[in-house]
Each structure stands twice: as C-alpha cells, then as structure tokens.
Design a protein around this motif. Structure first.
Motif, PDB file in Angstrom:
ATOM      1  N   ALA A 105       0.823  -1.206   0.000  1.00  0.00           N
ATOM      2  CA  ALA A 105       0.000   0.000   0.000  1.00  0.00           C
ATOM      3  C   ALA A 105       0.859   1.259   0.000  1.00  0.00           C
ATOM      4  CB  ALA A 105      -0.933  -0.017   1.212  1.00  0.00           C
ATOM      5  N   ARG A 106       2.034   1.188   0.657  1.00  0.00           N
ATOM      6  CA  ARG A 106       2.878   2.376   0.790  1.00  0.00           C
ATOM      7  C   ARG A 106       3.929   2.486  -0.315  1.00  0.00           C
ATOM      8  NH1 ARG A 106      -0.378   4.416   3.288  1.00  0.00           N
ATOM      9  NH2 ARG A 106      -0.518   4.821   5.515  1.00  0.00           N
ATOM     10  N   MET A 107       4.025   1.449  -1.122  1.00  0.00           N
ATOM     11  CA  MET A 107       5.096   1.386  -2.111  1.00  0.00           C
ATOM     12  C   MET A 107       4.914   2.452  -3.195  1.00  0.00           C
ATOM     13  SD  MET A 107       6.127  -2.059  -4.069  1.00  0.00           S
ATOM     14  CE  MET A 107       7.235  -2.845  -2.953  1.00  0.00           C
ATOM     15  N   GLN A 108       6.032   3.146  -3.505  1.00  0.00           N
ATOM     16  CA  GLN A 108       5.948   4.175  -4.532  1.00  0.00           C
ATOM     17  C   GLN A 108       6.328   3.622  -5.905  1.00  0.00           C
ATOM     18  OE1 GLN A 108       4.931   7.238  -3.644  1.00  0.00           O
ATOM     19  NE2 GLN A 108       4.907   6.825  -1.449  1.00  0.00           N
ATOM     20  N   TYR A 184      -4.849  -4.404   2.328  1.00  0.00           N
ATOM     21  CA  TYR A 184      -4.306  -3.469   1.342  1.00  0.00           C
ATOM     22  C   TYR A 184      -5.276  -2.311   1.113  1.00  0.00           C
ATOM     23  CZ  TYR A 184      -2.877  -1.725  -3.251  1.00  0.00           C
ATOM     24  OH  TYR A 184      -2.510  -0.923  -4.306  1.00  0.00           O
ATOM     25  N   GLY A 185      -6.548  -2.668   0.921  1.00  0.00           N
ATOM     26  CA  GLY A 185      -7.568  -1.638   0.688  1.00  0.00           C
ATOM     27  C   GLY A 185      -7.637  -0.645   1.831  1.00  0.00           C
ATOM     28  N   VAL A 186      -7.539  -1.162   3.046  1.00  0.00           N
ATOM     29  CA  VAL A 186      -7.651  -0.289   4.215  1.00  0.00           C
ATOM     30  C   VAL A 186      -6.411   0.603   4.349  1.00  0.00           C
ATOM     31  CG1 VAL A 186      -7.874  -0.257   6.717  1.00  0.00           C
ATOM     32  CG2 VAL A 186      -9.150  -1.915   5.371  1.00  0.00           C
ATOM     33  N   PHE A 187      -5.237  -0.006   4.202  1.00  0.00           N
ATOM     34  CA  PHE A 187      -3.996   0.783   4.313  1.00  0.00           C
ATOM     35  C   PHE A 187      -3.941   1.887   3.270  1.00  0.00           C
ATOM     36  CE2 PHE A 187      -1.839  -2.944   6.548  1.00  0.00           C
ATOM     37  CZ  PHE A 187      -1.840  -2.290   7.770  1.00  0.00           C
ATOM     38  N   ARG A 188      -4.444   1.580   2.070  1.00  0.00           N
ATOM     39  CA  ARG A 188      -4.444   2.593   1.007  1.00  0.00           C
ATOM     40  C   ARG A 188      -5.288   3.805   1.396  1.00  0.00           C
ATOM     41  NH1 ARG A 188      -1.100   2.802  -3.423  1.00  0.00           N
ATOM     42  NH2 ARG A 188      -2.748   3.419  -4.865  1.00  0.00           N
ATOM     43  N   SER A 189      -6.356   3.531   2.164  1.00  0.00           N
ATOM     44  CA  SER A 189      -7.284   4.627   2.478  1.00  0.00           C
ATOM     45  C   SER A 189      -6.799   5.459   3.666  1.00  0.00           C
ATOM     46  CB  SER A 189      -8.676   4.055   2.764  1.00  0.00           C
ATOM     47  OG  SER A 189      -8.635   3.313   3.955  1.00  0.00           O
ATOM     48  N   ILE A 190      -5.724   5.006   4.336  1.00  0.00           N
ATOM     49  CA  ILE A 190      -5.215   5.788   5.469  1.00  0.00           C
ATOM     50  C   ILE A 190      -4.186   6.799   4.956  1.00  0.00           C
ATOM     51  CG2 ILE A 190      -3.944   5.675   7.642  1.00  0.00           C
ATOM     52  CD1 ILE A 190      -5.045   2.840   7.961  1.00  0.00           C
ATOM     53  N   ALA A 217      -6.507   0.946  10.955  1.00  0.00           N
ATOM     54  CA  ALA A 217      -6.753  -0.208  10.086  1.00  0.00           C
ATOM     55  C   ALA A 217      -7.555  -1.286  10.803  1.00  0.00           C
ATOM     56  CB  ALA A 217      -5.424  -0.791   9.605  1.00  0.00           C
ATOM     57  N   ARG A 218      -7.991  -0.968  12.030  1.00  0.00           N
ATOM     58  CA  ARG A 218      -8.698  -1.955  12.847  1.00  0.00           C
ATOM     59  C   ARG A 218      -9.868  -2.606  12.093  1.00  0.00           C
ATOM     60  NH1 ARG A 218      -9.051   1.357  17.322  1.00  0.00           N
ATOM     61  NH2 ARG A 218     -11.008   1.947  16.369  1.00  0.00           N
ATOM     62  N   GLY A 219     -10.614  -1.780  11.398  1.00  0.00           N
ATOM     63  CA  GLY A 219     -11.769  -2.302  10.661  1.00  0.00           C
ATOM     64  C   GLY A 219     -11.348  -3.350   9.637  1.00  0.00           C
ATOM     65  N   GLY A 220     -10.244  -3.065   8.951  1.00  0.00           N
ATOM     66  CA  GLY A 220      -9.747  -3.998   7.948  1.00  0.00           C
ATOM     67  C   GLY A 220      -9.227  -5.281   8.572  1.00  0.00           C
ATOM     68  N   ILE A 221      -8.583  -5.118   9.737  1.00  0.00           N
ATOM     69  CA  ILE A 221      -8.081  -6.303  10.431  1.00  0.00           C
ATOM     70  C   ILE A 221      -9.252  -7.185  10.843  1.00  0.00           C
ATOM     71  CG2 ILE A 221      -6.913  -7.105  12.528  1.00  0.00           C
ATOM     72  CD1 ILE A 221      -5.142  -4.583  12.311  1.00  0.00           C
ATOM     73  N   LEU A 222     -10.300  -6.533  11.344  1.00  0.00           N
ATOM     74  CA  LEU A 222     -11.497  -7.280  11.736  1.00  0.00           C
ATOM     75  C   LEU A 222     -12.099  -7.988  10.524  1.00  0.00           C
ATOM     76  CD1 LEU A 222     -13.741  -7.927  13.824  1.00  0.00           C
ATOM     77  CD2 LEU A 222     -14.894  -5.854  13.083  1.00  0.00           C
TER      78      LEU A 222
END
Lengths: 299, 351
Positions: A105-108, A184-190, A217-222
């Motif tokens: 998610a953080r990769m440039q 990945y989806g959640v990390f991207r949105s942070i 990212a708690r929601g995504g982890i859940l």
C-alpha cells in the motif's frame, strides 16, 4: 417500478419522508428489496429448513441429534479442532499479511501494481489444485517434508501429509491473498500524512505505525480476520485432500454424514452447531476489537 | 431406424405432438424400446465415475449406443456415495436418468424406492443370478477385484495374504484407505475374515486394524500416485483397476491376489424411478452388458466382465480374475453396519 413513482414525488410535499412517521420509506425498502429477496430465498429459507431438518428423528421432532453431539467428547474434540484451525490460520495470515499489505500500500515503485497481482495470483487457481500441489510437497519424499526433517524439526519417518500441521500450512497459503487484499484496501485509504504528523510530534516510526496506522486499520483487520476465519472453518477441499482421515474437522464430518452415511438430520445439526459457534465468536471478536478502540479513543 | 416420417417434412404442430409422444416414452410398449433403437434427439443423463474411467466407459458403451440409436448420452462425474445422495435428493423428480454405483449403493437405492425395474434389456439374460437384482432393479456390468497393490521394487516377491500387512519389514511403508472409501470398508471386513471373524463378527477386523493405526490412512484413489511416488509407500489394499492405472503412470506397481480371496466389487447400473428417459437408459444398460463393451472396459480398466458370453482375449484374461474366482462379501450386512462401523473407525483407528 411504476409503484415507486408517486412515492418518489411524495416526499417533496413536506421536505422529507421522515417527517411523516406513518409513511413507509419506500425508496430504501425498494432499493433493499432485491438483495433481501435473494438473501431470503438463497440463505434464510434454506437455513431454516436446515434447522428444521436437524430436529427430525425418524418421523417426529426430537433433539436427539443435539444430545448426541453435546453428550459425546468425540464431537467436542471435532468442534475444538475446527475452531483451533480457524484461529491458528487467521493468526498466521494476519502476521504474514500485515507487513505485505502495508508495504504494497505504501510502495511508490511502479512495480507496486505488478506485485499486488502476484500476491493475489494464487486466487486464480482453484483451492483443489493448490491442495494437490501441497500434497506433492507434503508426502514423505516431498520437498517440504524432507526440508522439515533436514532442519531437525522432526525425526525421519515424517510427512506433513495427512496431518493437521499440513492442513494449517496449506490453508494459510490458500487464504493469505484474501487477508492481504482486505488489508491493502484499508492501508491505502489511510492518509500517510497522519503517520508523518505523529512523527513530527515526536513519535518514533514504529510508535506512529502502532498508534495511528494499525489503529485506523482496525476495521480492515477485523474484516480480514473474519473472512479468513469463517473460510478456514468451513473449507472442505483442503482438509479433505491434505488432512485425509486423521485431520477430521466439522466440514469433513458434515460431508461424511451427508454423503457417505446419508444421515441428513445429524449433518444438519452439525452445520447448525458450527454456525452458532461462528456467529458467537464473530460477535465477540467484533466487540473486543471495536470496544478496545472506543475506550482508547476517549481519553 | 424405421421411423415412419421424416422430421423435416413435419409441420410445427406435428413436431410438437411427436415431441410430446417422445416425452411419454416410458408409456410406449416395451418392445418398441429395445429393438426400435431410435432415440434421435433424445438425451440420456447418467452418473459416471469421473476422470479416465468415465472416458473409457463412454467410449466402450455410450458412444456406440449413441451412434446406433441417435441418442446423446452424457455422464456426470459423481462418486457412488455422492450419487446416492443426489438420487435421494431428487426422488420424485429425477434429473439424472441412470446411475452407476461401485459401493453397493444400488441395494440401498432399491430398498428406499428410488429405482424402477429395467425393461427390455435382452443382455440381462446373460448375467448370472448373483450379479443382478431378482426384481430387475439393477444389474452388474463389471466387477472389480480387490487385493493387494504393492511396489515391485521394494517387495520383489508378491504378497500372498492380508497377513502380509503385519510384516515388520513393511512397517512405516503401509497405507490403507479410510472406511468411507469402499475399499477401506472391505479391507476391514477382509481383515476380520483373515483373523477368524467376518461380516457377523467384525471384532478381529478392528483389532487387526488397530495395529496399523499409525500407518498412512488416505481417502481417495487420487492419492495413489502420490503415495507410491513421493509417499514412500510399498503396500496398499486396493484393486486391479487402480493398480493398472498407477502402473501405467510409470510407477513400479503390481497387483497380487491374497489367499483369503479377492473381494468382488460389483459395478452396477440402475434407473431412477420416474426417470424421463428411462427407455433410453434401458437401451444404454443393454450396451453396457454387451461383450464388446465389456472387453473394451476390461482392456482399459482391468475390470472383470459380468456377461457370461464375454470372452476376454487370452493375454487379458491372465491379468483379470474371473468373477467366479472372487470372494463375495455380504453387502447387505455391510450396509446395515456402515454407520456404526464408521463411527467406531473414526474413534478407534483415525484418532
């Protein structure tokens, strides 16, 4: 379709449908209807008839199948093994999936998209085929089993085939992409700036990651955990192929009762019991994760 | 063949009437079904055993049947137990016309009222009494011989007895099928027979199996290449057909007949009660019983023939035991005890 028309016009008279409590909110109901109908026909109704079947013994209503399950240590062991499989698979995919999803998610780099595709690539191959692949590696002369022996983790006549450990490894590989995709989806949105902000206020990067990113990212982890957990305890192909007769779990027991022994009421009872346990666990897990978040967010 | 009119010349109405008549096929006089042999445009759906087995049977019996009658026969892959479950689920409104079983399911299907008697299957007369239902609900069209499948390189002298599974030098190199696999059930029964019991006294079977409980247990025939290949397994109680198939894949595997007897596993067919294409199914079953089809099946699968008129070529006959030489297990008793023995097996052997 046509029935909706007058209703669509109606709220205009006094601004909002909600202001008139007698009026049924047709629009949401109509929007919700297709999904509900499909859900009712394909899930609720079969689930209810399944539940009804589980209370039939011969020609009369009975709780005999539940008594048989609850009064027998063998079936508790089966349920315990199934839930353990779910938990351990979830933990493994979470531990392995979190860093991968975060980095992706953080990769440039312009390789990021390609790497994401590679990560999810296993999803394109059916679980049965992947399990067959593991079987080749898990037999006694298979690569993985030999490696385990060579590393001194097990003594020679050893194979991962037909063991619970083998099932866990294969299942973790099968389900890892789902965990990575969800996270990945959640990390991207942070927003990355939140981490930078935390660091500019003196937090070390690891602390910023912990305090800000992971917490958000708690929601995504859940979601990822629930997805992996529910698939792990209900999956049939991998335990059946890799685990064989020794790694008997609820799903293979349900299959055995349904297909081999034609005892459908008992199979229905097994399914219902599994469903209840999963629902309770999911609710508790959700509570714990959300509850923690709330209490910590307040001060 | 002797169709009174050509379909091209019919108007739509007559065509629909003809279709309706065809749909009511089971009401047609029985004699018209057998030799009439005109099933043009008709579909037959049968369960099948999947994989190469299904292809061999398709080529041996269904394809010639289709070519001769104009029917289109399709096999749906399904293991026997799953097929019976499907048959039960579709009772009253069968989507699959005809079933193939390898685990004694036909008797249960009949007793649950899921089958209907075969009509006008001339070859039925050439099948001995023990291989068909007295009321004509099912018939055996091939017989599998079970015995010992072993690795020729590791075990140079062929095993001769079920007692060989307890030889200390094979320890750690033995595998046997789970009880839910039909061969696993028969292994239990044969062990009971070997050690003084049988269908009526299963104790010695469980006692013997308990000594093997730490050996490899597998569920499906698809594991066989893996077991003999990467699994370092030398000896497995299985059948001629799978021994042949595994050997064909290049592994040093052979079949041995144990002195206690090779149990016979009948491969049967029956027709689902109320099947829309029962007449076509009757025709196809007649083809499965033809000597040509049974020879082709013997060639491809190493299964024994059930029709007394089937004469296997000499080199094939030497590899395949004749049905009369095989041990017959009491399938009714085994079926009656299946649930109890499975339950016990799960606790005492697999745990």
């Amino acid at each position: 379709m046509t029935a909706a028309r007058p209703v669509l016009d109606a709220p205009g008279t006094d601004g909002a449908a909600a202001s008139s409590p007698r009026l049924i909110p047709y629009v949401p109901v109509l929007l919700f209807a297709p999904c509900f109908i499909i859900y009712a026909v394909l899930f609720i109704w079969p689930q209810l008839s399944l539940l009804a079947t589980s209370f039939v013994d011969g020609n009369q209503w009975s709780v005999a199948h539940y008594q048989r399950f609850l009064g027998d240590g063998y079936y508790w062991e089966l349920l315990g093994r199934t839930l353990f499989l779910g938990v351990i698979t979830t933990v493994i995919t979470l531990v392995l999936g979190l860093p991968v999803a975060y980095l992706l998610a953080r990769m440039q780099s312009r390789w990021a998209g390609f790497l994401l595709v590679i990560t999810t690539f296993p999803l394109l191959v059916s679980a049965v085929v992947r399990s067959f692949g593991w079987m080749v590696l898990f037999f006694r002369d298979g690569l993985v089993s030999k490696l385990v022996v060579a590393l001194g983790l097990a003594s020679p006549p050893f194979q991962l085939m037909y063991t619970m450990s083998g099932v866990v490894i294969a299942l973790a590989q099968v389900l890892l992409p789902l965990m990575v995709l969800t996270l990945y989806g959640v990390f991207r949105s942070i927003d990355r700036d939140l981490e930078l902000a935390a660091m500019s206020l003196g937090a070390r990067p690891s602390l910023a990651l912990w305090l800000v990113t992971l917490r958000l990212a708690r929601g995504g982890i859940l979601a990822g955990s629930l997805l992996v957990f529910s698939l792990a305890i209900s999956t049939f192909a991998t335990p059946s192929l890799v685990g064989g007769a020794r790694a008997h779990v609820m799903s293979t027991a349900i299959y055995e009762q349904t297909i081999e022994l034609l005892n459908w009421p008992f199979a229905a009872a097994l399914s219902s019991i599994l469903l209840v346990f999963v629902l309770v666990l999911a609710l508790v897990y959700g509570r714990v994760l959300e509850g923690r978040g709330q209490t910590e967010a307040r001060p | 063949m002797s169709s009174p009119w050509n379909i091209d010349q019919l108007d739509r109405r007559a065509f629909m009437a003809a279709l309706a008549a065809v749909g009511a096929g089971s009401l047609l006089p029985a004699s018209a079904e057998a030799q009439g042999a005109d099933f043009k445009g008709r579909q037959l759906l049968s369960s099948g055993f999947g994989g190469s087995t299904m292809d061999i049977i398709q080529k041996a019996a269904f394809d010639p049947f289709d070519a001769a009658t104009g029917a289109k026969s399709t096999q749906v892959p399904m293991q026997s137990a799953a097929a019976l479950a499907r048959m039960k689920a579709e009772a009253g409104n069968p989507q699959i016309d005809m079933y193939q079983f390898s685990g004694g399911q036909e008797a249960q299907a009949k007793s649950e009222g899921l089958t209907e008697p075969m009509k006008s299957v001339p070859n039925l007369a050439n099948v001995p009494g023990g291989l068909k239902d007295p009321d004509g609900h099912w018939v055996t069209w091939a017989v599998i011989a079970e015995g010992i499948v072993y690795n020729k390189d590791k075990i140079p002298t062929p095993p001769t007895s079920y007692k060989d599974f307890f030889k200390p030098e094979y320890k750690g190199h033995i595998a046997f099928p789970a009880i839910t696999n039909g061969f696993g059930m028969d292994f239990l029964v044969m062990l009971a027979r070997t050690f003084g019991g049988g269908e009526d006294n299963i104790e010695p079977g469980f006692a013997a199996l308990a000594k093997l409980k730490n050996e490899t247990i597998f569920k499906a025939a698809s594991d066989l290449p893996g077991l003999f290949g990467q699994g370092d397994i030398w000896i497995i109680p299985y059948d001629t057909g799978n021994a042949f198939k595994t050997a064909q894949s290049g592994l040093p595997v052979a079949f041995a007949t144990p002195q206690e007897g090779s149990p016979a596993v009948p491969i049967t067919s029956c027709i689902a009660k109320g099947a829309k294409n029962a007449d076509v199914a009757n025709g196809a079953i007649n083809y499965l019983l033809k000597p040509e089809a049974q020879i082709a099946i013997a060639q491809g699968m190493r299964w024994s023939a059930s029709n007394v008129n089937t004469k296997l070529p000499a080199e094939l006959a030497s590899e395949i035991p004749a049905v009369s030489q095989l041990a017959q297990l009491d399938r009714a008793k085994i079926n009656a005890n299946r649930a109890a023995w499975t339950e016990r097996w799960n606790r005492e052997i697999a745990r």
